[in-house]
Design a protein around this motif. Sequence first.
Motif, PDB file in Angstrom:
ATOM      1  N   ARG A 204      13.935   5.009   0.553  1.00 13.08           N
ATOM      2  CA  ARG A 204      12.813   4.898   1.480  1.00 13.08           C
ATOM      3  C   ARG A 204      11.659   4.140   0.829  1.00 13.08           C
ATOM      4  O   ARG A 204      11.397   4.284  -0.366  1.00 13.08           O
ATOM      5  N   MET A 205      10.971   3.320   1.627  1.00 10.85           N
ATOM      6  CA  MET A 205       9.879   2.512   1.080  1.00 10.85           C
ATOM      7  C   MET A 205       8.969   2.080   2.220  1.00 10.85           C
ATOM      8  O   MET A 205       9.426   1.767   3.317  1.00 10.85           O
ATOM      9  N   MET A 206       7.659   2.072   1.951  1.00 17.44           N
ATOM     10  CA  MET A 206       6.673   1.574   2.915  1.00 17.44           C
ATOM     11  C   MET A 206       5.684   0.686   2.156  1.00 17.44           C
ATOM     12  O   MET A 206       5.175   1.088   1.112  1.00 17.44           O
ATOM     13  N   ILE A 215       6.724   5.243  -2.184  1.00 10.47           N
ATOM     14  CA  ILE A 215       8.142   5.442  -2.432  1.00 10.47           C
ATOM     15  C   ILE A 215       8.368   6.895  -2.815  1.00 10.47           C
ATOM     16  O   ILE A 215       7.437   7.564  -3.273  1.00 10.47           O
ATOM     17  N   PRO A 216       9.580   7.423  -2.651  1.00 17.07           N
ATOM     18  CA  PRO A 216       9.847   8.806  -3.044  1.00 17.07           C
ATOM     19  C   PRO A 216       9.717   8.979  -4.555  1.00 17.07           C
ATOM     20  O   PRO A 216      10.020   8.082  -5.331  1.00 17.07           O
ATOM     21  N   ALA A 217       9.255  10.181  -4.957  1.00 15.83           N
ATOM     22  CA  ALA A 217       9.169  10.512  -6.380  1.00 15.83           C
ATOM     23  C   ALA A 217      10.235  11.508  -6.788  1.00 15.83           C
ATOM     24  O   ALA A 217      10.483  11.695  -7.976  1.00 15.83           O
ATOM     25  N   ARG A 218      10.857  12.170  -5.788  1.00 18.23           N
ATOM     26  CA  ARG A 218      11.926  13.121  -6.070  1.00 18.23           C
ATOM     27  C   ARG A 218      13.008  12.961  -5.012  1.00 18.23           C
ATOM     28  O   ARG A 218      12.757  12.470  -3.906  1.00 18.23           O
ATOM     29  N   GLU A 219      14.200  13.407  -5.366  1.00 21.83           N
ATOM     30  CA  GLU A 219      15.322  13.269  -4.437  1.00 21.83           C
ATOM     31  C   GLU A 219      15.118  14.089  -3.174  1.00 21.83           C
ATOM     32  O   GLU A 219      15.561  13.698  -2.091  1.00 21.83           O
ATOM     33  N   LEU A 225       5.151   8.606  -4.576  1.00 21.20           N
ATOM     34  CA  LEU A 225       4.241   7.823  -5.402  1.00 21.20           C
ATOM     35  C   LEU A 225       3.496   6.835  -4.508  1.00 21.20           C
ATOM     36  O   LEU A 225       4.115   6.094  -3.740  1.00 21.20           O
ATOM     37  N   GLU A 226       2.178   6.855  -4.598  1.00 21.27           N
ATOM     38  CA  GLU A 226       1.359   5.831  -3.936  1.00 21.27           C
ATOM     39  C   GLU A 226       1.035   4.787  -4.995  1.00 21.27           C
ATOM     40  O   GLU A 226       0.398   5.082  -5.996  1.00 21.27           O
ATOM     41  N   ILE A 227       1.483   3.571  -4.777  1.00 19.33           N
ATOM     42  CA  ILE A 227       1.389   2.523  -5.792  1.00 19.33           C
ATOM     43  C   ILE A 227       0.441   1.426  -5.315  1.00 19.33           C
ATOM     44  O   ILE A 227       0.562   0.925  -4.196  1.00 19.33           O
ATOM     45  N   ARG A 228      -0.493   1.059  -6.190  1.00 17.80           N
ATOM     46  CA  ARG A 228      -1.437  -0.017  -5.893  1.00 17.80           C
ATOM     47  C   ARG A 228      -1.441  -1.083  -6.993  1.00 17.80           C
ATOM     48  O   ARG A 228      -2.355  -1.893  -7.048  1.00 17.80           O
TER      49      ARG A 228
END
Length: 329
Positions: A204-206, A215-219, A225-228
């Motif tokens: 999954r990804m947005m 993106i997911p941080a765990r299964e 994770l919010e990535i900038r």
Amino acid sequence: MLTTGAKPTHPHPSTPLCDEGSRLYAHALANGRLDRSEAENTPCLLESGLLRPDPDDSQWLRPISPAAALAQRLNPLEREIRDRRRLAVQLTDIFEPFMAITARAEPTSPAITVLENDGHIDAAIEQATAECTYEILTAQPGGGRSEGSLTVALQRGQTVLDRGITMRTLYQHTVRHSQGTLAYAARMAAGNVQIRTLEELIDRMMIFDRTVALIPAREDRQAALEIRHPGLIEYFAKVFEHQWSKATPLLDEVPYAPSTDGITGVQRSIAKLLIEGHVDEAIARRLGMNVRTCRAHIAKIAAALGSGSRAQLGYLIAQSGILDQDRPK
């Protein structure tokens, strides 16, 4: 009992005067003097300088004024305060240039933020959606989505479309058998939305405006994770574009190769994962189907190849040549 000639115990608190010392000092102030014998059990009165010997008669002690006593005690404290303030100013001056460096070097928001539980994840999605101005890219692995998740997605998506933002979404081929997801796709396709499907998606990804990604941080997907970080977001966008180029528009027929020996394209994909050693649950997860459907396909493969056991099935798949057409020529 005290022995003869021993000094009585004088328990003294951390304050300048004990209770008995305060009482005797007040008595001395009221009477102008205090008999020395009365102060024997309160040495704090002499040690603190509140009582001084009478120069005319050594039997008596005379008090100093409270104003003078207070000044004696405040002056060193005030000097200490001034010294500490001076030191604080010096430390600020020393570290100010270093703080200016980090202020220029550090981003205004953290490059990676851990979000735990659905509430924090949904809030981050809502914020990123509200801040988005031109593009959203999403990858949604798995099969058909639940009615609740589709309702939320439809409300969020309609808000985005009303603002003129483009959306591209990747699903897996299995959503083509989900009436709810197809209805959602048809509703969204009326706007500036494109939907394609792949047999497998990484996860999954947005991505919003190519400035923030989730993106997911765990299964179990209970953390994200919010990535900038620009470099990471650029990488995720390239992964999305690579998958998008290989995906099939939702309304087009999936370009599976023709059935071979009664084995469909989906079953060939399952067969390929089987001989790679994946268990049923992992195969189902990768292809976006439930485990029961996956096992039903495996049973059909076994029947078509005449396999009587799981171990024999792997051998027969390898020997049958049904995967040859998937290999590069």
